[in-house]
Structure formats: C-alpha cells, structure tokens
Design a protein around this motif. Structure first.
Motif, PDB file in Angstrom:
ATOM      1  N   ILE A 178       6.569   3.294   5.211  1.00  0.00           N
ATOM      2  CA  ILE A 178       5.463   3.820   6.026  1.00  0.00           C
ATOM      3  C   ILE A 178       5.690   5.300   6.311  1.00  0.00           C
ATOM      4  CG2 ILE A 178       4.385   3.693   8.310  1.00  0.00           C
ATOM      5  CD1 ILE A 178       4.954   0.605   8.147  1.00  0.00           C
ATOM      6  N   ILE A 179       6.913   5.641   6.670  1.00  0.00           N
ATOM      7  CA  ILE A 179       7.252   7.047   6.941  1.00  0.00           C
ATOM      8  C   ILE A 179       7.040   7.880   5.682  1.00  0.00           C
ATOM      9  CG2 ILE A 179       9.123   8.644   7.531  1.00  0.00           C
ATOM     10  CD1 ILE A 179      10.324   6.247   9.203  1.00  0.00           C
ATOM     11  N   ARG A 180       7.615   7.430   4.558  1.00  0.00           N
ATOM     12  CA  ARG A 180       7.522   8.181   3.295  1.00  0.00           C
ATOM     13  C   ARG A 180       6.071   8.382   2.889  1.00  0.00           C
ATOM     14  NH1 ARG A 180      10.229   6.324  -2.434  1.00  0.00           N
ATOM     15  NH2 ARG A 180       8.997   4.444  -2.069  1.00  0.00           N
ATOM     16  N   SER A 181       5.292   7.345   2.967  1.00  0.00           N
ATOM     17  CA  SER A 181       3.884   7.422   2.583  1.00  0.00           C
ATOM     18  C   SER A 181       3.145   8.480   3.409  1.00  0.00           C
ATOM     19  CB  SER A 181       3.236   6.054   2.777  1.00  0.00           C
ATOM     20  OG  SER A 181       1.859   6.119   2.603  1.00  0.00           O
ATOM     21  N   GLY A 182       3.359   8.434   4.706  1.00  0.00           N
ATOM     22  CA  GLY A 182       2.707   9.402   5.586  1.00  0.00           C
ATOM     23  C   GLY A 182       3.127  10.831   5.299  1.00  0.00           C
ATOM     24  N   GLY A 187       7.751   8.383  -7.048  1.00  0.00           N
ATOM     25  CA  GLY A 187       8.794   7.738  -6.262  1.00  0.00           C
ATOM     26  C   GLY A 187       9.039   6.309  -6.708  1.00  0.00           C
ATOM     27  N   LYS A 188      10.229   5.837  -6.450  1.00  0.00           N
ATOM     28  CA  LYS A 188      10.622   4.477  -6.803  1.00  0.00           C
ATOM     29  C   LYS A 188      10.849   3.672  -5.528  1.00  0.00           C
ATOM     30  CE  LYS A 188      12.740   6.030 -11.041  1.00  0.00           C
ATOM     31  NZ  LYS A 188      13.947   6.192 -11.818  1.00  0.00           N
ATOM     32  N   ALA A 189      11.058   2.381  -5.694  1.00  0.00           N
ATOM     33  CA  ALA A 189      11.360   1.524  -4.545  1.00  0.00           C
ATOM     34  C   ALA A 189      12.584   2.062  -3.816  1.00  0.00           C
ATOM     35  CB  ALA A 189      11.598   0.093  -5.003  1.00  0.00           C
ATOM     36  N   MET A 206       0.826  -1.203   0.000  1.00  0.00           N
ATOM     37  CA  MET A 206       0.000   0.000   0.000  1.00  0.00           C
ATOM     38  C   MET A 206       0.870   1.267   0.000  1.00  0.00           C
ATOM     39  SD  MET A 206      -2.926   1.501   0.183  1.00  0.00           S
ATOM     40  CE  MET A 206      -3.697   2.952   0.780  1.00  0.00           C
ATOM     41  N   GLU A 207       1.845   1.316   0.907  1.00  0.00           N
ATOM     42  CA  GLU A 207       2.672   2.515   1.030  1.00  0.00           C
ATOM     43  C   GLU A 207       3.451   2.798  -0.248  1.00  0.00           C
ATOM     44  OE1 GLU A 207       2.617   0.195   3.558  1.00  0.00           O
ATOM     45  OE2 GLU A 207       1.536   1.395   5.014  1.00  0.00           O
ATOM     46  N   GLU A 208       3.955   1.751  -0.883  1.00  0.00           N
ATOM     47  CA  GLU A 208       4.727   1.940  -2.105  1.00  0.00           C
ATOM     48  C   GLU A 208       3.862   2.539  -3.221  1.00  0.00           C
ATOM     49  OE1 GLU A 208       7.474  -0.869  -4.456  1.00  0.00           O
ATOM     50  OE2 GLU A 208       7.688  -1.442  -2.349  1.00  0.00           O
ATOM     51  N   LYS A 209       2.592   2.181  -3.251  1.00  0.00           N
ATOM     52  CA  LYS A 209       1.678   2.714  -4.270  1.00  0.00           C
ATOM     53  C   LYS A 209       1.533   4.223  -4.135  1.00  0.00           C
ATOM     54  CE  LYS A 209      -1.034  -1.446  -4.982  1.00  0.00           C
ATOM     55  NZ  LYS A 209      -2.358  -2.055  -4.908  1.00  0.00           N
ATOM     56  N   ILE A 210       1.495   4.710  -2.914  1.00  0.00           N
ATOM     57  CA  ILE A 210       1.376   6.150  -2.684  1.00  0.00           C
ATOM     58  C   ILE A 210       2.610   6.860  -3.207  1.00  0.00           C
ATOM     59  CG2 ILE A 210       1.284   7.927  -0.883  1.00  0.00           C
ATOM     60  CD1 ILE A 210      -0.570   5.908   0.637  1.00  0.00           C
ATOM     61  N   ALA A 211       3.779   6.323  -2.924  1.00  0.00           N
ATOM     62  CA  ALA A 211       5.017   6.932  -3.423  1.00  0.00           C
ATOM     63  C   ALA A 211       5.037   6.919  -4.947  1.00  0.00           C
ATOM     64  CB  ALA A 211       6.229   6.192  -2.859  1.00  0.00           C
ATOM     65  N   LYS A 212       4.590   5.827  -5.550  1.00  0.00           N
ATOM     66  CA  LYS A 212       4.572   5.734  -7.009  1.00  0.00           C
ATOM     67  C   LYS A 212       3.631   6.761  -7.626  1.00  0.00           C
ATOM     68  CE  LYS A 212       6.097   1.007  -7.508  1.00  0.00           C
ATOM     69  NZ  LYS A 212       5.792  -0.347  -7.957  1.00  0.00           N
ATOM     70  N   MET A 213       2.547   7.088  -6.938  1.00  0.00           N
ATOM     71  CA  MET A 213       1.622   8.115  -7.432  1.00  0.00           C
ATOM     72  C   MET A 213       2.342   9.446  -7.620  1.00  0.00           C
ATOM     73  SD  MET A 213      -1.940   7.437  -5.281  1.00  0.00           S
ATOM     74  CE  MET A 213      -1.840   9.084  -4.701  1.00  0.00           C
ATOM     75  N   VAL A 222       9.568  15.981  -3.672  1.00  0.00           N
ATOM     76  CA  VAL A 222      10.144  15.190  -2.579  1.00  0.00           C
ATOM     77  C   VAL A 222      10.315  13.738  -3.012  1.00  0.00           C
ATOM     78  CG1 VAL A 222       9.742  14.300  -0.248  1.00  0.00           C
ATOM     79  CG2 VAL A 222       9.254  16.698  -0.762  1.00  0.00           C
ATOM     80  N   ALA A 223       9.276  13.158  -3.592  1.00  0.00           N
ATOM     81  CA  ALA A 223       9.301  11.736  -3.957  1.00  0.00           C
ATOM     82  C   ALA A 223      10.383  11.409  -4.970  1.00  0.00           C
ATOM     83  CB  ALA A 223       7.937  11.309  -4.485  1.00  0.00           C
ATOM     84  N   THR A 224      10.698  12.360  -5.824  1.00  0.00           N
ATOM     85  CA  THR A 224      11.677  12.102  -6.882  1.00  0.00           C
ATOM     86  C   THR A 224      13.080  12.596  -6.536  1.00  0.00           C
ATOM     87  OG1 THR A 224      11.067  14.153  -8.033  1.00  0.00           O
ATOM     88  CG2 THR A 224       9.916  12.132  -8.686  1.00  0.00           C
ATOM     89  N   ASN A 225      13.239  13.167  -5.366  1.00  0.00           N
ATOM     90  CA  ASN A 225      14.553  13.656  -4.944  1.00  0.00           C
ATOM     91  C   ASN A 225      15.527  12.496  -4.761  1.00  0.00           C
ATOM     92  OD1 ASN A 225      16.455  14.338  -2.436  1.00  0.00           O
ATOM     93  ND2 ASN A 225      16.019  16.208  -3.548  1.00  0.00           N
TER      94      ASN A 225
END
Length: 79
Positions: A27-31, A11-13, A1-8, A45-48
C-alpha cells in the motif's frame, strides 16, 4: 491492486516481513510510486534493490516520494 501498480513500473513482489507487513508495504509503495511526477523516476524507484524489501517501504513511509526518487537517483549516479 497495489502490486499491479508496482508491476507497471517494473517492481516485483516484495521480499521479507510477515504477510501483514508485505500488504502494508505494498500500500505504501503503490501510493509513493503514484505520486512521483516523472515516470522514469518511478521506474528507478520500483526497480531499486533496496525497494524490493517490505521493511524498506515501511521505514520510508513518511518520506516524500520525490525525495525517495531523488535519493535513489543520486545513489545510482554515484556508483
């Protein structure tokens, strides 16, 4: 679930760390990404580059999401 939010947000793995650290960092990143008010800032932020590492998120777990976004934007603008 959390990885999906980052991908939106582009963000990558996450890299580095143990599997347990990566799960915690996800979990931290998603929040954090969900609490950044501007979607463009969340993408920034996600792509940094630094934010691709699990340890980076763990080190910034107590930092306000808006502060993270502002610091990364300022860092990009100064280059």
């Amino acid at each position: 679930m959390e990885e999906k939010i980052a991908k939106m947000f582009g963000g990558k793995a996450l890299k580095g760390g143990t599997d347990k650290q990566k799960k915690w960092a996800e979990i931290i990143r998603s929040g954090k990404l969900q609490r950044i008010s501007n979607a463009d800032d969340a993408v920034t932020v996600a792509t940094n580059e630094s934010a691709q590492w699990a340890t980076w998120w763990i080190e910034h777990k107590d930092t306000n999401p808006e502060t993270i976004a502002r610091n990364i934007k300022n860092q990009r603008e100064s280059k």
